[in-house]
Scaffold this active site. Structure first.
Site, short mmCIF file in Angstrom:
data_model
loop_
_atom_site.label_atom_id
_atom_site.label_comp_id
_atom_site.label_asym_id
_atom_site.label_seq_id
_atom_site.Cartn_x
_atom_site.Cartn_y
_atom_site.Cartn_z
CB CYS A 240 -0.93 0.13 1.25
SG CYS A 240 -1.96 1.38 1.13
CG HIS B 197 0.01 -4.23 -7.51
ND1 HIS B 197 -0.87 -3.47 -6.89
CD2 HIS B 197 -0.16 -4.11 -8.66
CE1 HIS B 197 -1.53 -2.73 -7.73
NE2 HIS B 197 -1.06 -3.08 -8.75
#
Length: 323
Positions: free
Chosen positions: A95, A166
Site C-alpha cells: 500500500c 502487484h
C-alpha cells in the site's frame, strides 16, 4: 487452518470494500477462491474498541491482511488471528498511501527487507498458519529487478514462501493510492521471471486482471492470480471460477439464486443491528450487463439506506431485472 486452501485465485484485500459482508457475498459465488479481509492495522487490533477480526466461518477460506512494522505487535496480532481461525496471515508491503507511510508500513517497507524478515519470523513463531507477503515490483526510483529479488530473497530466508506481487511499482510521493493502481505500467514479465528464479516459492500475480480468461493465461506462468476491482465491480464473473480455475464440476448458480442465498444472511445481520445498505452495497454490480441492471442499482441505492430497511427492498429490486 482450512485444508482446502488454494491460492490459484484470490480476491484482493481492498480497503472499505472487502469487509465481512462482501466476503460472505463473494463466497456465494465461489466456494474455492481465497478471500482476504481489508487491511487491518496492528494498532486497531490491539488498541481499537471494535472487533476488527470478526468473520463468519462460512467465509472460509479467508485470510487476514495485517498492516504494521513492529515485530512484537505483529506477532501478537498473528497469534490472535490464528486463534480466531483465519487460514492465512498476510503482511501488507504494497500500500502506497501517505497515511500508511506515516505508520511505517505498506510499500515503504520494501526498502527495509531485514525488518520485514524480522516481522515474518516473529509471526511464524507464534502462528501455525501460513504467513505471506504482498508487495510491489518496486518503489520510486528503486525499480530494478535486483531490488525486488533482494527483497524476496531476504524475506524468503525468514521462512516466507508465498508472495503476492502487484505487478506495478509504487510511487510513494506524488501519486494517490488510486493513481498507483493505474498510472505505473504493469510488468507481468517481471513477475513471471520472479517465479522462475524462486521456483520453490508460491508466486501469485496481482494487477489489472479483468477476466478469468486472463487469469488462466497468467496461471501458465505463476502459481496464483489475485483479482481486485474487476471481481468487486462485476462479481458474477466469480460464478465460473470454481469450474474454470479450480476444475470443479459444479453447476453455476444464477444471479437470482445468489440473491436468494443472501436473504437469510441479511435478515440475521439486520436483526443484530446491521443496516441493509452496508450489505447490499457490495451486490450492486451483480446484474452488470443484464437487462434491468441500472434499475437494480438505482432502486437499491435509493431505497436501501437508513434505519428500518428490510429484505423487502431487495425483493422489490429483483422484480426490475431480467436474468
Amino acid at each position: 487452518m482450512n485444508m482446502s486452501l488454494s491460492r490459484r485465485l484470490s480476491i484482493a484485500p481492498m480497503l472499505d470494500w472487502t469487509d465481512r459482508h462482501c466476503r460472505y457475498f463473494h463466497r456465494q459465488l465461489s466456494q474455492h477462491a481465497l478471500l482476504y479481509t481489508e487491511m487491518v492495522t496492528t494498532g486497531a487490533i490491539l488498541f481499537g474498541k471494535g472487533d476488527y477480526l470478526q468473520f463468519n466461518e462460512l467465509e472460509q477460506p479467508v485470510a487476514v491482511q495485517l498492516g504494521g512494522s513492529d515485530p512484537v505487535d505483529l506477532a501478537k496480532c498473528a497469534k490472535i488471528a490464528a486463534e480466531r481461525g483465519y487460514s492465512e496471515i498476510n503482511l501488507n508491503v504494497g500500500c502506497p498511501s501517505d497515511r500508511v507511510q506515516k505508520g511505517r508500513f505498506g510499500a515503504c517497507l520494501m526498502e527495509e527487507p531485514k525488518l520485514v524478515a524480522e516481522c515474518v519470523d516473529a509471526m511464524k513463531q507464534v502462528a501455525d498458519i501460513p504467513v505471506t507477503v504482498k508487495h510491489r515490483i518496486g518503489i520510486d526510483e528503486h525499480e530494478s529487478y535486483a531490488f525486488m529479488t533482494d527483497f524476496v530473497g531476504e524475506v524468503n530466508q525468514a521462512g516466507c514462501d508465498v508472495f503476492i506481487v502487484h505487478a506495478r511499482k509504487a510511487w510513494l510521493q506524488g501519486l494517490s493510492p488510486k493513481q498507483n493502481r493505474e498510472v505505473p505500467p504493469l510488468d507481468y514479465e517481471r513477475v513471471y521471471q520472479l517465479k522462475k528464479d524462486f521456483n520453490h516459492c508460491h508466486i501469485s500475480i496481482n494487477g489489472g486482471v479483468m477476466t478469468l480468461a486472463q487469469a488462466l493465461e497468467h496461471l501458465e506462468h505463476v502459481d496464483g492470480v489475485m483479482m481486485g476491482r474487476a471481481a468487486y465491480q462485476n462479481p458474477y464473473l466469480l460464478a465460473e471460477a470454481d469450474a474454470l480455475i479450480f476444475g470443479q464440476e459444479t453447476e453455476r448458480r444464477s444471479r437470482a439464486d445468489i440473491v436468494q442465498a443472501m436473504l437469510p444472511y441479511m435478515e440475521a445481520q439486520i436483526s443484530e443491528g446491521a443496516r441493509l445498505n452496508s450489505i447490499i452495497r457490495h451486490m450492486l454490480g451483480l446484474y452488470q450487463a443484464v437487462p434491468g441492471a441500472r434499475a437494480w442499482r438505482r432502486y437499491l441505492s435509493e431505497n436501501a439506506r437508513g434505519e428500518g430497511k428490510t429484505i423487502q427492498v431487495v425483493e422489490q429490486a429483483m422484480a426490475l431485472v431480467y436474468d
